[in-house]
Design an enzyme around this catalytic site. Structure first.
Site, short mmCIF file in Angstrom:
data_model
loop_
_atom_site.label_atom_id
_atom_site.label_comp_id
_atom_site.label_asym_id
_atom_site.label_seq_id
_atom_site.Cartn_x
_atom_site.Cartn_y
_atom_site.Cartn_z
N THR A 12 -9.49 2.62 3.81
CA THR A 12 -10.31 4.07 5.39
C THR A 12 -10.04 5.03 4.66
O THR A 12 -11.04 5.62 5.94
CB THR A 12 -8.87 3.56 5.97
OG1 THR A 12 -8.75 2.15 6.42
CG2 THR A 12 -8.81 4.65 7.15
N SER A 54 -10.84 -3.01 1.14
CA SER A 54 -10.06 -3.62 0.18
C SER A 54 -9.78 -5.16 0.28
O SER A 54 -9.63 -5.81 -0.40
CB SER A 54 -8.90 -3.00 -0.40
OG SER A 54 -7.77 -3.49 0.72
N THR A 87 -5.69 0.30 1.69
CA THR A 87 -4.58 0.19 0.96
C THR A 87 -4.13 -1.49 1.23
O THR A 87 -3.04 -1.95 0.84
CB THR A 87 -3.92 0.62 2.59
OG1 THR A 87 -4.07 0.27 3.63
CG2 THR A 87 -4.01 2.66 2.44
N ASP A 88 -4.93 -2.47 2.39
CA ASP A 88 -4.81 -3.92 1.94
C ASP A 88 -4.20 -4.51 0.99
O ASP A 88 -3.47 -5.21 0.73
CB ASP A 88 -6.35 -4.97 3.27
CG ASP A 88 -5.91 -3.36 4.39
OD1 ASP A 88 -4.79 -3.30 5.29
OD2 ASP A 88 -6.66 -4.27 4.87
#
Ligand code: ASP
Length: 322
Positions: A12, A54, A87-88
């Protein structure tokens, strides 16, 4: 002047809303970040590893990234590395690098929860803070770090705990290692458990299975039948499974599948004082390996790395002490 390499992987932090696609997609490149960053006396070199969400990355990509970071850290004129990442799965890649890198120079992951076209874009403040940490002598010898929303976390402890909030990362159980306040690092403690596993290749056939109330052993059986090299069981509490899972776990170990236990709780070590069937003592007796204080997803990364690196069973066991 300090020199830091910023490796971009996507996520993101690099995304903008595209009216054509009707959603945010990876867009920003190194030069775009450079324009937006404040000039703070650090010489920055940008390098693109990928520009992907990710969820499109794999642990094999993580190991390739580790090897690239290792070669940068060997350069005497480089002081640290920052990696921007979605971030995932950020905590998985960061932990893979923590296990496999040995340099004392800082390596810092960051990302953002808002896209660059959102008014609340948090990418630049997170990136600026990550660069500050990566260029700081205080951040040496702390292992791979995650800097997010002004906090500094150990990659072994950090978890994404919120789907939307900007304060999406916590280290349950241990708390952050410190903060960045007023442009300065304030470290309060050091990472408790650090392990180094020198790894040239990793084992991809490792499954993660979460215990839920009343679950039968079909998924476990399926993994064994598929010929996996390892299985991580995310067990209950301090390390427990339903009693009807025990024969299948025993059969897996009999077939030389490495079975690792983690907890589905978000913090804490394994072990209990129960004598009932399926509690910790039964799993230890069967030869299950223990992943204390690790989430199931990080225990899976560790088992992939350890299975790729271990030259014999004793070495594998040594990385998962009871
Ligand atoms: N979709 C994003 C990712 O690549 C989420 C994020 O970066 O916050 O993981």
């Amino acid at each position: 002047m300090k020199r830091v390499v910023v490796i971009t992987t996507g996520g993101t932090i690099a995304m903008k809303r595209s009216p054509m696609v009707g959603g945010a997609v990876p867009s920003l490149k190194g030069e775009d970040f450079l324009i937006l960053l404040p000039r703070e006396g650090v010489d920055l070199v940008f390098e693109e590893f990928s520009n992907l969400p990710s969820s499109h990355l794999t642990p094999v990509n993580g190991l390739e990234l580790a090897h690239r970071v290792e070669s940068i850290l060997l350069m005497p004129d480089m002081d640290g590395v920052v990696i921007t990442h979605g971030t995932d799965t950020l905590e998985e890649t960061a932990y893979l690098l923590d296990l496999t890198l040995k340099s004392s120079k800082p390596v810092v992951f960051t990302g953002s929860m808002r896209t660059a076209t959102n008014v609340g874009y948090d990418g630049i403040v997170n990136l600026a803070n990550a660069i500050r940490v990566a260029s700081s002598a205080e951040a040496r010898d702390l292992g791979v770090l995650v800097v997010f929303d002004e906090e500094i976390h150990a990659s072994s402890a950090v978890q994404k705990v919120h789907t939307q909030a900007q304060h999406a990362f916590l280290s349950p159980g241990s708390g952050p290692l410190g903060r960045i306040d007023g442009g300065r690092l304030w470290l309060t403690h050091h990472p408790a458990q650090r392990q180094h596993i020198p790894c040239a290749r990793l084992e991809e056939m490792v499954d993660l299975i979460r215990v839920v109330q009343g679950a039968d052993d079909r998924l476990l059986q399926h993994s064994i039948d598929d010929g996996v090299a390892g299985i991580v069981i995310e067990g209950l509490g301090g390390g427990r499974v339903p009693p009807w899972w025990l024969p299948t776990i025993a059969a897996a170990i009999e077939r030389r599948v490495a079975v690792v236990l983690a907890s589905r709780c978000s913090a804490g070590s394994l072990g209990d004082e129960y004598g009932y069937v399926g509690a910790f003592h039964d799993l230890r007796r069967l030869g299950v390996l223990m992943a204390h204080n690790l989430t199931g997803s990080k225990a899976r990364i560790k088992l992939m790395v350890a299975l790729g690196a271990a030259r014999h069973d004793g070495e594998l066991r040594g990385w998962f002490p009871a």
